[in-house]
Each structure stands twice: as structure tokens, then as C-alpha cells.
Motif scaffolding. Sequence first.
Motif, PDB file in Angstrom:
ATOM      1  N   PHE A 124       0.842  -1.201   0.000  1.00 55.76           N
ATOM      2  CA  PHE A 124       0.000   0.000   0.000  1.00 55.76           C
ATOM      3  C   PHE A 124       0.873   1.245   0.000  1.00 55.76           C
ATOM      4  O   PHE A 124       1.902   1.292   0.671  1.00 55.76           O
ATOM      5  CB  PHE A 124      -0.948   0.011   1.209  1.00 55.76           C
ATOM      6  CG  PHE A 124      -2.107  -0.949   1.037  1.00 55.76           C
ATOM      7  CD1 PHE A 124      -1.931  -2.313   1.201  1.00 55.76           C
ATOM      8  CD2 PHE A 124      -3.364  -0.482   0.699  1.00 55.76           C
ATOM      9  CE1 PHE A 124      -2.977  -3.196   1.013  1.00 55.76           C
ATOM     10  CE2 PHE A 124      -4.423  -1.358   0.514  1.00 55.76           C
ATOM     11  CZ  PHE A 124      -4.235  -2.716   0.674  1.00 55.76           C
ATOM     12  N   ASN A 145      -3.654  -7.448  -3.045  1.00 54.41           N
ATOM     13  CA  ASN A 145      -3.676  -6.566  -1.878  1.00 54.41           C
ATOM     14  C   ASN A 145      -2.813  -5.338  -2.119  1.00 54.41           C
ATOM     15  O   ASN A 145      -1.730  -5.183  -1.560  1.00 54.41           O
ATOM     16  CB  ASN A 145      -3.226  -7.338  -0.635  1.00 54.41           C
ATOM     17  CG  ASN A 145      -4.275  -8.335  -0.218  1.00 54.41           C
ATOM     18  OD1 ASN A 145      -5.474  -8.064  -0.323  1.00 54.41           O
ATOM     19  ND2 ASN A 145      -3.857  -9.520   0.225  1.00 54.41           N
ATOM     20  N   ASP A 481      -8.126  -5.694   2.660  1.00 58.31           N
ATOM     21  CA  ASP A 481      -8.866  -4.489   3.060  1.00 58.31           C
ATOM     22  C   ASP A 481     -10.371  -4.639   2.836  1.00 58.31           C
ATOM     23  O   ASP A 481     -11.127  -3.699   3.074  1.00 58.31           O
ATOM     24  CB  ASP A 481      -8.325  -3.258   2.325  1.00 58.31           C
ATOM     25  CG  ASP A 481      -8.393  -3.404   0.814  1.00 58.31           C
ATOM     26  OD1 ASP A 481      -8.859  -4.452   0.325  1.00 58.31           O
ATOM     27  OD2 ASP A 481      -7.997  -2.457   0.104  1.00 58.31           O
ATOM     28  N   LEU A 495      -8.870   0.249   0.324  1.00 60.66           N
ATOM     29  CA  LEU A 495      -9.160   0.809   1.646  1.00 60.66           C
ATOM     30  C   LEU A 495      -7.911   0.790   2.524  1.00 60.66           C
ATOM     31  O   LEU A 495      -7.774  -0.035   3.433  1.00 60.66           O
ATOM     32  CB  LEU A 495     -10.297   0.006   2.303  1.00 60.66           C
ATOM     33  CG  LEU A 495     -11.552  -0.152   1.430  1.00 60.66           C
ATOM     34  CD1 LEU A 495     -12.563  -1.061   2.078  1.00 60.66           C
ATOM     35  CD2 LEU A 495     -12.182   1.190   1.133  1.00 60.66           C
ATOM     36  N   HIS A 497      -7.043   2.515   4.940  1.00 62.74           N
ATOM     37  CA  HIS A 497      -7.282   2.730   6.376  1.00 62.74           C
ATOM     38  C   HIS A 497      -7.669   1.466   7.122  1.00 62.74           C
ATOM     39  O   HIS A 497      -7.731   1.486   8.349  1.00 62.74           O
ATOM     40  CB  HIS A 497      -8.374   3.789   6.560  1.00 62.74           C
ATOM     41  CG  HIS A 497      -9.587   3.541   5.722  1.00 62.74           C
ATOM     42  ND1 HIS A 497      -9.571   3.689   4.368  1.00 62.74           N
ATOM     43  CD2 HIS A 497     -10.835   3.134   6.034  1.00 62.74           C
ATOM     44  CE1 HIS A 497     -10.765   3.383   3.878  1.00 62.74           C
ATOM     45  NE2 HIS A 497     -11.546   3.043   4.869  1.00 62.74           N
ATOM     46  N   LEU A 498      -7.965   0.375   6.409  1.00 63.08           N
ATOM     47  CA  LEU A 498      -8.356  -0.857   7.107  1.00 63.08           C
ATOM     48  C   LEU A 498      -7.280  -1.942   7.053  1.00 63.08           C
ATOM     49  O   LEU A 498      -7.452  -3.028   7.594  1.00 63.08           O
ATOM     50  CB  LEU A 498      -9.657  -1.403   6.513  1.00 63.08           C
ATOM     51  CG  LEU A 498     -10.876  -0.491   6.749  1.00 63.08           C
ATOM     52  CD1 LEU A 498     -12.113  -1.065   6.110  1.00 63.08           C
ATOM     53  CD2 LEU A 498     -11.110  -0.266   8.237  1.00 63.08           C
ATOM     54  N   VAL A 499      -6.170  -1.642   6.405  1.00 67.51           N
ATOM     55  CA  VAL A 499      -5.157  -2.678   6.192  1.00 67.51           C
ATOM     56  C   VAL A 499      -4.519  -3.113   7.506  1.00 67.51           C
ATOM     57  O   VAL A 499      -4.390  -4.313   7.778  1.00 67.51           O
ATOM     58  CB  VAL A 499      -4.065  -2.164   5.229  1.00 67.51           C
ATOM     59  CG1 VAL A 499      -2.946  -3.175   5.115  1.00 67.51           C
ATOM     60  CG2 VAL A 499      -4.663  -1.898   3.884  1.00 67.51           C
ATOM     61  N   ASN A 502      -7.116  -5.060   9.688  1.00 61.00           N
ATOM     62  CA  ASN A 502      -7.455  -6.393   9.186  1.00 61.00           C
ATOM     63  C   ASN A 502      -6.259  -7.335   9.223  1.00 61.00           C
ATOM     64  O   ASN A 502      -6.401  -8.530   9.485  1.00 61.00           O
ATOM     65  CB  ASN A 502      -8.029  -6.303   7.774  1.00 61.00           C
ATOM     66  CG  ASN A 502      -9.383  -5.617   7.762  1.00 61.00           C
ATOM     67  OD1 ASN A 502      -9.960  -5.382   8.823  1.00 61.00           O
ATOM     68  ND2 ASN A 502      -9.881  -5.277   6.592  1.00 61.00           N
ATOM     69  N   GLU A 885     -12.049   2.994  13.945  1.00 60.97           N
ATOM     70  CA  GLU A 885     -12.058   2.319  12.641  1.00 60.97           C
ATOM     71  C   GLU A 885     -13.387   1.628  12.377  1.00 60.97           C
ATOM     72  O   GLU A 885     -13.808   1.460  11.255  1.00 60.97           O
ATOM     73  CB  GLU A 885     -10.980   1.228  12.561  1.00 60.97           C
ATOM     74  CG  GLU A 885      -9.598   1.716  12.263  1.00 60.97           C
ATOM     75  CD  GLU A 885      -8.811   1.948  13.532  1.00 60.97           C
ATOM     76  OE1 GLU A 885      -9.419   1.897  14.629  1.00 60.97           O
ATOM     77  OE2 GLU A 885      -7.603   2.193  13.439  1.00 60.97           O
TER      78      GLU A 885
END
Length: 957
Positions: A124, A145, A481, A495, A497-499, A502, A885
Motif C-alpha cells: 500500500f 492486496n 482491506d 481501503l 485505512h483498514l489494512v 485487518n 475504525e
Amino acid sequence: MPDSGSPRRDPEIPKSARVSDEVKYTTCYMCACRCGIKVHLKDGGIRYIEGNRDHPVNRGVLCAKGSAGIMQHYSPARLRKPLKRVGPRGSGEFQEIEWEEALATAVEWLGAIRARDPKELAFFTGRDQSQALTGWWATQFGTLNYAAHGGFCSVNMAAAGLYTIGGSFWEFGEPDWERTKYFLLFGVAEDHDSNPIKLGLGKLKGRGAKVVSVNPVRTGYSAIADEWVAIRPGTDGLLVLALVHELLRAGKIDADYLAAYTNAPWLVIDAEGTADHGLFARGADGAALVWDRKRSALVSASDAEAMPALTGERRLPDGRRAVPAFELMARRYLDPRYAPDAVAAETGVPAATIKRLAAEIAHVAFGEAIVLDRPWTDARGRQHATMLGRPVAMHAMRGISAHSNGFHTCRALHLLQMLLGAVDTPGSFRYEPPYPRPIPPAIKPAGPAAAGKPLAGPPLGFPRGPEELLVDGARKPLRIDKAYSWEAPLAAHGLLHLVVLNAWKRDPYPIDTLFLYMANMSWNSAMNTAEAMKMLADRDEKTGDYRIPRIIYSDAYASEMVAYADLVLPDTTYLERYDCISLLDRPISDGNGAADAIRQPVLEPDRDVRPFQDVLIDLGARLKLPGFVDAGGKPKYPGLYPDYIVNHERRPGMGPLAGWRGANGTAHGLGAVNPNQLERYVEHQCFWRAEIPEEARFYKFANRAYLDWAKAMGFLDRAEPVVLQLYSETLQKFRLAAQGHGAVQPPPEHRERVAAYFDPLPIWYRPFEEADGSAGFPLHAITQRPAAMYHSWGSQNAWLRQIHGENALHINRATAAALGIEDGDWVSVASRHGRIVVRAKTMEGVNPDTVWTWNAIGKRAGAWNLDPKAAESQRGFLLNHLIAELLPPREGGYRYANADPVTGQAAWYDLRVRIEKAPAATDASEPHFVAAKSPPLAARPKVLRYGAKFRPREGKP
Ligand code: SF4
């Protein structure tokens, strides 16, 4: 004064002192605007930076950030050599290593992943400008990913635009600055599209056009607007739909435009409960049907002779009923619940103001229409003697995007534009090439690759229906994500912000390596800072290993994220490398032309650092990724990124740069590789621009001359018209799936949500945090970006820190008085997730239900080579500490992301807080985190001075 009689001696002023030995052109990277700059060099250093007057983006204008690029380049926070972590994660204990060891380590880790299961790599990037390369690298590696920062930033705006008008605001479109008479800004921050908007606003002001800013906060552009509409955060969509209501009620819409260029007349099947309900009625050839008023017959929507009806129920040949999309739209928004009186309390905008704004918009669009004496032919062969324009333009950004209702708000804005006939007509919003694109763009997100194999296509794309989602047989997400799953089906930018969350949860599966570039995930690129830091350093209870096993990070500076990396690959500054501002990525086009640009190194690095793009290409070759090696396994781009920029072809004739292609450099757009292409760019001040032919500059979605030009340039595969999608059949397909139709349906727990939010027409609903969990938290809390800063880079820059060294929480004076808070008081700010203590500043120019602060000023002590007692870490702060989150658990315990349900965009502007005077006297913000040790960096001078050596000394120019 009387003459003294003695000869007068004027002081000697060096009127034409030589200020530089050499001037090099390149492109600024102090924010995302990509202005052209001239870097003056003297005695081997930077003397000063000047705006390039010939450059299409800034026309010579240079902002404070751009000038301060000097201090970015010489920043003491620059990393200086590859680093290997030797202490626990987060401690900041590193050992400097050689590049060979760093690359060998990365190859060992990444090679094992690729041989095992490529999706164990999550790659990312942050706000970099080389996503055409990074995305292609991920494709060749085989990991799906991959994403950049868009999911955190403004994917709602991008996705809503691309699924509605085939383009979007921000850097993909612009107002017609020369002709607009009425300009509406929605939630636009001052650091984005900065110089172009400033230049444009100057033009509007000069011509007496009206500028209306809809924003809870009156800073920057809002401060110079003719009218500031102090809206309550998250209600812009409702305001826009009330404007739509007023225009429909008054009949102030452009029916001809709607009938000719949008899907307003397309017939929508009305067969409740069936699998086709809400889809378009189509003929045998698959084309949508319309009712032709002239022939009183059903005909294809592409029939050039048709005079399509916008209203009226029709019978289809099979007996089913159908109505035009326009009628469904009009029925909905004429409902009294969208009337100004009904929405005034919710939006905080008085009904009289909404009615006046609608009347002003209608007057300018229809009473002051523009007619350009410019003949053109549309895609169906119809000749037009003139170009009719509606001089009302709109522009929007994160303020409307970063809400859980942002996707539909952006669609509502595009609906308003379409009703006015104000998309790519003279005086309105204009596409910038390569837009418009087919709706949606014909790129599907690729599914997982087998071990050792590349992906079948790019990892990011635009699903056209449930069958193109990335879910497994059990309907679970395939990406880390959860992009393109039932939780975020149209997650066009992934996404970011969710990596971390998760990956830490191992949901939907564990990963091995998190590879980040320029993404400060342990600080202000995360939704919640403290949680992110914990997760990055957390260990498995059973094994003692880190829950995220490996982290590779590349950045030019010692940001907060560095302390959490196992391996650090130090990048150069933007003045030490080649970059490619590509039409394959985020170009610098405008409404009149296509353009791209490069950066060239103006100085050699004085540290052992390498451009990240070089490193990525080197890693690609060492890993023997397809595309990075030739048939014999040798590196395909031995000259690294400059070699790639020139010689890479995405498909035959299409490369990263569109200018001076072909063996002799005479082709533009498409053409064979030109080995001297970079030299041509350097000769031409590092940019290329191709003018759109005069007759092709408006109505691009349906203009034969534009479509042919765009195809010839390689922007479109087919020169076919792009029909604007007032009604979204794609969204209806998802809704039908949620209602139990089709082969691919959401699992039971997601059905209600998908059915509710995949409405084919724009809807407005309360942001989730307000609807679900705001009891006891009466105020909205949002951030604004200062014009003088850009993300976290600026707040470590010695010159820019003097403009904003710390931030405060700004509160409306009346609200503060009611709470007993005075200017300068320290206040406690609580959300349902956390609490911070910060200093308050009172002001008039903010919505009374809203508090705000400048984003990204707060720093963690120990990072960025700042003094541990620097104001940024002692009194600066982030609102991120308060943002969650995840939304609160629903029935059954499931927690959705705090995000838009259509795109997954992070809803960080939904934050709700409660404030009160801080109980104890203090002079420091809270929370504070233990300072990480700094990696080895240059010595930090007590006072950072620059430029004294260039001052002319007496007698020496
Ligand atoms: S607007 Fe951005 S790109 Fe342009 S000069 Fe300023 S910092 Fe540089």
C-alpha cells in the motif's frame, strides 16, 4: 535639503547580482498540484525556487509550500541509509545497513511469499504520484492486496463521478474559469488543487462572478467567497437535493440536454419483485429503449432521429410497464421531504437561503446562458451551429467525501449538474483528458493469482455488478482491506485505512509482509493512532511473533511510521529523482488540453538513499517478475525508473509519457518508444501539452471531434459517446442481488444494508456515527487543511512550521460561551472512542454545531528529528486519536467499518464529540506517547538557518 557642496555618494546596490549559476526546470512536489518550477542553483546548493511562467498548471505562481521546498530538501529529518530494526518494534532502534543487504532481505521475504501465496504481501502506498508503476508492480508480483491512499481521502468523490458522469472533480475536471458566472464550492480544502483554484478564483473575482462556499468552516476559499453557507457537516447531500427539489418545482431544468446526453429518458422496468425490476428495458441488440415522441414508438436510445420522452408510463412488448428514469427521479425529489422548509433544521441552512440559492442558480443557468459561436457535430452525426452553455460550475472535495453518506452526496451533486445542463458545457464543469471515460471505466479488479504467477489484470477497477466482486465461494472478502466485497462493493481505490486493522485481526486471512510507501500509518494516515501503533507492534500470545510478521517501509523522512518497520528503504527528496506525472495515473491536463510532466534530478543525493521507483524496479528484476525481466531473465530496465519511463509500454504505443513518442519524437499520445523522450521533456521545461481542437472542447462526452481525438491519443478504446448516468443501473443490480435475485447474492447479514444503500438514485441519510452513536456527543469535529501545509510533510519544514507550529481546536464563540469556554482555555474533547486535551480558540466563522482543527500539525515526540519539546508534539494534536475504525456492534455483534457502505471510504469527518473545560491547569496537549528513539539522522541544529552564504558581501556581487 540644502546642498552641502560635497559630492553625494549613493550606497552601492548590486542591481543585477548573479543569483544563480544554473537553473533547472522540474515539477513541485510540496503538494499534489504538480506546479512547474525553476530551481536556481548556486555553489552546488539551491539558491531559490521560482514558479515556471510557461507551465500550464501554475503559470508562474508559487505558493509558500513551493518556495519552502528548499527546507524540505535540506530537512534534518531525511533518512540517510537503509535501516534494519534491532530493537523491539516501535522502539526506533535501528542499525544502518548497505543497500545490498537491504535488497537481499526484501527479495528473500518477498520471493518466499510469491512462491507460496502472493496475496500474503499487502503493498500500500500513500500520497505518491507513481501509482501507474506501483499498481503494475503489484500486478506482476501477483498480489491483489494493493492500493494507494484514495480510500482514506476521496474515493467517494472519484467513484461517484466515474459511475455517474465518467469523470470527477479535483484533478480530473475543473470549472470553466473563463466563463463561469456562478461557482459553488463544496467542502474544498485549501491545500488541494491549490494554485489552480487560487488562479481560477482570481479570474472569477476579476470578472465579478459569484463564489458560494458551502463549508462548515470559513477559512481559505470560504473566507474570500461572496457567500459562505455554514452547513452542518454531513448534510451537503440533503442541501443539494433540496436545490434539485426547487429547480424541478420551478421547471428550471435543461430538458433538451437531459434527453440528448443523459439516461434520463431511458425506460426503467417497473415489475416489483422480479429480477428485472428497476433495470433498463432493452431491445434485442441490448441497447436501452426510449419512447420516441415523434413516432409514438419504442426505439433505441441511440437512434439519432428519436425525440425521447422524459415522462409517461409505457407498455413494453412483453406487457410489462416502464417509465423513464427522469420521471422516477422527479417523483422522488418533488416529494415535500426535500423542500427547503423540511431540510433547513437538519442542514443548518435557512429555507430562505436554500430557495434564494436555487433561484440564483436557475437565473444564471437559464437567464444568463452562454452561446459560443462554435459549430460542432455530435456522436450521432447531428450538426449544431453553436455551443450552448450554462455558466454554473461546481467543485467538491474531501469535505463531502469523508462521510459515510459521501458517495450519494457526490452523486447528488452530479445530478444537480446534469439537470442544469452544466456538465462540460461552456461556463460549467469541464472534463480534463483523459476524461470522460466509459461509465464505469472498463477495468475489472483482478482476483487472486496462483503461486508464482501475476494477476490476470490490475488489482483496482470498477465492478459493474455483483458477479465482478472479489468474494470467495462463502461470499467472504478476497482482499485484506475487504475492498470489492459486500462491505465495500465499489471500493475503486481500495481501503488503506483498514489494512493494519485487518492484517492484525487476520481477517479475512493472515498476511506475511506489509510493504508501505509514504504512508504514515502509525500516525495521521490511520483512523485511530493509538490503536494503529498497538496493532503494528502487537505479538501473538502463543508464539510471541509479531501479529503482522514483517513490515517494509520506504520514505524519505523519519516519520512516525519508521519506528514500526523491520526494514527501511530510504527514498530521495523530490529534487533528487525522476518522476513521471502520467496520463496513466494522475495527469496535469485541463479543460483545453492533455498534459503530462516529469521531475528530473536537480541535485545528486548526498546520502546513501535511492529513489523508491528505482528500488521497486530493481526488486522486480531481482524477483524475476514478468515485465521486469526479458526472456533471458535479465533486467528489462537496467537504467531503472528513467529507463522504464521511456521504454515501458502498457500496450503497443502507449507508455507512461504521451509526448514526443515515435522513433523520431514526432508522435504524441500513441507512438513507438522514443529513446530520447526524456531529453525532449527536459528541453521543454519538463512538461508536454497537446491542445484539444477548438471544436472539441465542450460536450466532450458526445462530441464527435473530441471522441475521435481522444481515441487517436489513446484515451478511449472506442470513439463512442459516454451517456451520463442520472439513474445507475449498476447500483440497482446490487440492490436486486440483496433482494434475492441473480446468481451472486450477499450473505444474509449484509442484505439489508446493500438493499438500503444501493439506490439507483441519490439518497441522503444521516452519517452513521450521528445516527448510531452520537447521544452525549453533540458536536461535529472535523479537520481542515491549511494552505501552507500538505499532509504531514509540511509540519516538519523549518519555514512552514513558522506559519503553523501548533494547532488549536476552533469553536464557535456562542457555543464556547454556552460551555463556559474562553479563548485559549484548555479543553477536554471526548468521543465514543477516546479523549484528548487540547487548547481552544474561539471564532465566528464556524457552524455552531462544529469544532475543527488543522490536520496533520500534531507530531509524535521523537519523530521527524524535531526537538523532543517541539510545539508540534507538546501542544499540537490529531483528531485521529478520537476516531474509531469500526462502528459500534450491530445485532449479532458484527462491526462494520466506519465507512461509506458503497465505496468503503473512511468516514473520518463523521466524528462526534463532547467538549468541556479541562479539569486541571495544563500547558500540553494529551495524549502523549513515549518518544521513540530516532533512527540515525543528521545532527539537528539548534536554529535551522539557510541562505546566509548566498548574501552578497560588500563589493562582491
Ligand atoms: S500549489 Fe503545491 S505544487 Fe504548486 S507550488 Fe504550491 S506546493 Fe508546489
